[in-house]
Design a protein around this motif. Structure first.
Motif, PDB file in Angstrom:
ATOM      1  N   MET A   7       0.807  -1.222   0.000  1.00 46.16           N
ATOM      2  CA  MET A   7       0.000   0.000   0.000  1.00 46.16           C
ATOM      3  C   MET A   7       0.839   1.272   0.000  1.00 46.16           C
ATOM      4  O   MET A   7       0.303   2.367   0.130  1.00 46.16           O
ATOM      5  CB  MET A   7      -0.961  -0.001   1.189  1.00 46.16           C
ATOM      6  N   ARG A   8       2.159   1.141  -0.174  1.00 45.74           N
ATOM      7  CA  ARG A   8       2.996   2.338  -0.305  1.00 45.74           C
ATOM      8  C   ARG A   8       2.663   3.028  -1.604  1.00 45.74           C
ATOM      9  O   ARG A   8       2.402   2.349  -2.583  1.00 45.74           O
ATOM     10  CB  ARG A   8       4.484   1.968  -0.294  1.00 45.74           C
ATOM     11  N   PRO A   9       2.640   4.304  -1.709  1.00 45.36           N
ATOM     12  CA  PRO A   9       3.055   5.286  -0.724  1.00 45.36           C
ATOM     13  C   PRO A   9       1.940   5.719   0.228  1.00 45.36           C
ATOM     14  O   PRO A   9       2.172   6.494   1.140  1.00 45.36           O
ATOM     15  CB  PRO A   9       3.491   6.472  -1.584  1.00 45.36           C
ATOM     16  N   TRP A  53     -15.561  -7.442  -5.034  1.00 37.57           N
ATOM     17  CA  TRP A  53     -14.742  -6.246  -5.267  1.00 37.57           C
ATOM     18  C   TRP A  53     -13.382  -6.619  -5.824  1.00 37.57           C
ATOM     19  O   TRP A  53     -12.777  -7.603  -5.412  1.00 37.57           O
ATOM     20  CB  TRP A  53     -14.539  -5.474  -3.957  1.00 37.57           C
ATOM     21  N   TRP A  54     -12.911  -5.819  -6.761  1.00 36.83           N
ATOM     22  CA  TRP A  54     -11.555  -5.928  -7.284  1.00 36.83           C
ATOM     23  C   TRP A  54     -10.684  -5.078  -6.365  1.00 36.83           C
ATOM     24  O   TRP A  54     -10.917  -3.881  -6.225  1.00 36.83           O
ATOM     25  CB  TRP A  54     -11.490  -5.420  -8.716  1.00 36.83           C
ATOM     26  N   LEU A  55      -9.725  -5.712  -5.687  1.00 38.44           N
ATOM     27  CA  LEU A  55      -8.865  -5.028  -4.717  1.00 38.44           C
ATOM     28  C   LEU A  55      -7.451  -4.943  -5.260  1.00 38.44           C
ATOM     29  O   LEU A  55      -6.928  -5.922  -5.787  1.00 38.44           O
ATOM     30  CB  LEU A  55      -8.856  -5.780  -3.388  1.00 38.44           C
ATOM     31  N   ARG A  56      -6.824  -3.773  -5.092  1.00 39.83           N
ATOM     32  CA  ARG A  56      -5.463  -3.563  -5.576  1.00 39.83           C
ATOM     33  C   ARG A  56      -4.642  -2.849  -4.513  1.00 39.83           C
ATOM     34  O   ARG A  56      -5.154  -2.017  -3.776  1.00 39.83           O
ATOM     35  CB  ARG A  56      -5.456  -2.653  -6.821  1.00 39.83           C
ATOM     36  N   GLY A  57      -3.362  -3.167  -4.481  1.00 40.97           N
ATOM     37  CA  GLY A  57      -2.432  -2.413  -3.662  1.00 40.97           C
ATOM     38  C   GLY A  57      -2.100  -1.113  -4.371  1.00 40.97           C
ATOM     39  O   GLY A  57      -2.223  -1.008  -5.586  1.00 40.97           O
ATOM     40  N   ASP A  58      -1.664  -0.101  -3.631  1.00 37.75           N
ATOM     41  CA  ASP A  58      -1.313   1.193  -4.228  1.00 37.75           C
ATOM     42  C   ASP A  58       0.116   1.237  -4.756  1.00 37.75           C
ATOM     43  O   ASP A  58       0.464   2.134  -5.512  1.00 37.75           O
ATOM     44  CB  ASP A  58      -1.489   2.315  -3.199  1.00 37.75           C
ATOM     45  N   ASN A  59       0.947   0.281  -4.360  1.00 39.26           N
ATOM     46  CA  ASN A  59       2.339   0.270  -4.792  1.00 39.26           C
ATOM     47  C   ASN A  59       2.386   0.000  -6.294  1.00 39.26           C
ATOM     48  O   ASN A  59       1.845  -1.001  -6.765  1.00 39.26           O
ATOM     49  CB  ASN A  59       3.121  -0.806  -4.036  1.00 39.26           C
ATOM     50  N   PRO A  60       3.025   0.888  -7.066  1.00 38.60           N
ATOM     51  CA  PRO A  60       3.060   0.714  -8.519  1.00 38.60           C
ATOM     52  C   PRO A  60       3.927  -0.463  -8.980  1.00 38.60           C
ATOM     53  O   PRO A  60       3.809  -0.903 -10.117  1.00 38.60           O
ATOM     54  CB  PRO A  60       3.619   2.043  -9.034  1.00 38.60           C
ATOM     55  N   ASP A  61       4.771  -1.001  -8.115  1.00 41.55           N
ATOM     56  CA  ASP A  61       5.622  -2.135  -8.471  1.00 41.55           C
ATOM     57  C   ASP A  61       4.772  -3.406  -8.479  1.00 41.55           C
ATOM     58  O   ASP A  61       4.294  -3.840  -7.432  1.00 41.55           O
ATOM     59  CB  ASP A  61       6.763  -2.266  -7.456  1.00 41.55           C
ATOM     60  N   PRO A  62       4.569  -4.031  -9.646  1.00 40.19           N
ATOM     61  CA  PRO A  62       3.690  -5.198  -9.725  1.00 40.19           C
ATOM     62  C   PRO A  62       4.217  -6.415  -8.959  1.00 40.19           C
ATOM     63  O   PRO A  62       3.466  -7.348  -8.685  1.00 40.19           O
ATOM     64  CB  PRO A  62       3.610  -5.493 -11.220  1.00 40.19           C
ATOM     65  N   GLY A  63       5.475  -6.403  -8.565  1.00 39.06           N
ATOM     66  CA  GLY A  63       6.040  -7.521  -7.831  1.00 39.06           C
ATOM     67  C   GLY A  63       5.855  -7.431  -6.329  1.00 39.06           C
ATOM     68  O   GLY A  63       6.304  -8.308  -5.590  1.00 39.06           O
ATOM     69  N   VAL A  64       5.197  -6.381  -5.858  1.00 42.00           N
ATOM     70  CA  VAL A  64       5.025  -6.178  -4.414  1.00 42.00           C
ATOM     71  C   VAL A  64       3.592  -6.507  -4.019  1.00 42.00           C
ATOM     72  O   VAL A  64       2.648  -5.898  -4.505  1.00 42.00           O
ATOM     73  CB  VAL A  64       5.361  -4.720  -4.013  1.00 42.00           C
ATOM     74  N   GLY A  65       3.435  -7.474  -3.138  1.00 46.17           N
ATOM     75  CA  GLY A  65       2.121  -7.801  -2.590  1.00 46.17           C
ATOM     76  C   GLY A  65       1.278  -8.681  -3.489  1.00 46.17           C
ATOM     77  O   GLY A  65       1.621  -8.985  -4.628  1.00 46.17           O
ATOM     78  N   ARG A  93      -6.861  11.597   8.368  1.00 46.81           N
ATOM     79  CA  ARG A  93      -8.082  11.031   7.785  1.00 46.81           C
ATOM     80  C   ARG A  93      -7.749  10.494   6.394  1.00 46.81           C
ATOM     81  O   ARG A  93      -6.919  11.054   5.686  1.00 46.81           O
ATOM     82  CB  ARG A  93      -9.141  12.123   7.698  1.00 46.81           C
ATOM     83  N   LEU A  94      -8.426   9.426   5.983  1.00 41.67           N
ATOM     84  CA  LEU A  94      -8.178   8.817   4.685  1.00 41.67           C
ATOM     85  C   LEU A  94      -9.474   8.751   3.908  1.00 41.67           C
ATOM     86  O   LEU A  94     -10.435   8.122   4.351  1.00 41.67           O
ATOM     87  CB  LEU A  94      -7.612   7.406   4.882  1.00 41.67           C
ATOM     88  N   GLY A  95      -9.543   9.417   2.761  1.00 42.06           N
ATOM     89  CA  GLY A  95     -10.738   9.403   1.927  1.00 42.06           C
ATOM     90  C   GLY A  95     -10.506   8.595   0.668  1.00 42.06           C
ATOM     91  O   GLY A  95      -9.403   8.148   0.398  1.00 42.06           O
ATOM     92  N   ALA A  96     -11.532   8.421  -0.111  1.00 42.53           N
ATOM     93  CA  ALA A  96     -11.429   7.667  -1.352  1.00 42.53           C
ATOM     94  C   ALA A  96     -10.425   8.319  -2.291  1.00 42.53           C
ATOM     95  O   ALA A  96     -10.410   9.527  -2.487  1.00 42.53           O
ATOM     96  CB  ALA A  96     -12.800   7.584  -2.033  1.00 42.53           C
ATOM     97  N   PHE A  97      -9.551   7.514  -2.849  1.00 42.57           N
ATOM     98  CA  PHE A  97      -8.502   7.917  -3.776  1.00 42.57           C
ATOM     99  C   PHE A  97      -7.571   8.965  -3.214  1.00 42.57           C
ATOM    100  O   PHE A  97      -6.888   9.671  -3.942  1.00 42.57           O
ATOM    101  CB  PHE A  97      -9.093   8.413  -5.112  1.00 42.57           C
ATOM    102  N   GLU A  98      -7.526   9.088  -1.905  1.00 46.59           N
ATOM    103  CA  GLU A  98      -6.652  10.077  -1.278  1.00 46.59           C
ATOM    104  C   GLU A  98      -5.411   9.379  -0.748  1.00 46.59           C
ATOM    105  O   GLU A  98      -5.505   8.469   0.055  1.00 46.59           O
ATOM    106  CB  GLU A  98      -7.385  10.754  -0.115  1.00 46.59           C
ATOM    107  N   ASP A  99      -4.259   9.776  -1.232  1.00 45.69           N
ATOM    108  CA  ASP A  99      -3.010   9.261  -0.676  1.00 45.69           C
ATOM    109  C   ASP A  99      -2.712  10.019   0.592  1.00 45.69           C
ATOM    110  O   ASP A  99      -3.027  11.194   0.717  1.00 45.69           O
ATOM    111  CB  ASP A  99      -1.846   9.476  -1.648  1.00 45.69           C
ATOM    112  N   VAL A 100      -2.096   9.357   1.553  1.00 47.32           N
ATOM    113  CA  VAL A 100      -1.729  10.031   2.801  1.00 47.32           C
ATOM    114  C   VAL A 100      -0.209  10.077   2.941  1.00 47.32           C
ATOM    115  O   VAL A 100       0.345   9.865   3.983  1.00 47.32           O
ATOM    116  CB  VAL A 100      -2.384   9.353   4.031  1.00 47.32           C
ATOM    117  N   LYS A 101       0.458  10.357   1.830  1.00 49.66           N
ATOM    118  CA  LYS A 101       1.915  10.435   1.818  1.00 49.66           C
ATOM    119  C   LYS A 101       2.388  11.572   2.714  1.00 49.66           C
ATOM    120  O   LYS A 101       1.768  12.619   2.781  1.00 49.66           O
ATOM    121  CB  LYS A 101       2.436  10.708   0.408  1.00 49.66           C
ATOM    122  N   GLU A 102       3.504  11.337   3.346  1.00 48.49           N
ATOM    123  CA  GLU A 102       4.137  12.408   4.128  1.00 48.49           C
ATOM    124  C   GLU A 102       5.614  12.229   4.110  1.00 48.49           C
ATOM    125  O   GLU A 102       6.138  11.182   3.978  1.00 48.49           O
ATOM    126  CB  GLU A 102       3.629  12.378   5.560  1.00 48.49           C
TER     127      GLU A 102
END
Length: 102
Positions: A7-9, A53-65, A93-102
């Protein structure tokens, strides 16, 4: 608590989450779900497919998770709750399609 890097970032290992169990799921929200093998996961619900539901990790690297690219859609009953925010170590707070990067 989040483990792994899928789920990074948006989320990092060690993040503790606030979850509303039994909440109605909308596309774009981060959810807690259980795969058929019993594995508990935190993923983004991207779209409804059939009766699940189709579930996906947020990490763009397809080899992670592991997500629906590997396991297929997750039935509605296996999507346990919606992540509302990160409690620790950086509350937010975390909303839909909202990244919480810091």
């Amino acid at each position: 608590m989040v483990t792994g890097d899928s789920m990074r970032p948006t989320l990092r290992p060690g993040d503790r989450l606030v979850v509303t169990y039994g909440a109605r799921v909308r596309a774009g929200q981060v959810v807690v779900a259980r795969f058929a093998d019993g594995t508990l996961v935190v993923k983004r619900a991207t779209e409804r497919r059939g009766s699940g539901w189709w579930l996906r990790g947020d990490n763009p690297d397809p080899g992670v998770g592991v997500d629906s690219r590997h396991r297929g859609p997750v039935p509605d009953r296996a999507v346990l709750g919606v992540v509302r925010g990160r409690l620790w170590p950086r509350p937010r707070r975390l909303g839909a399609f909202e990244d919480v990067k810091e």
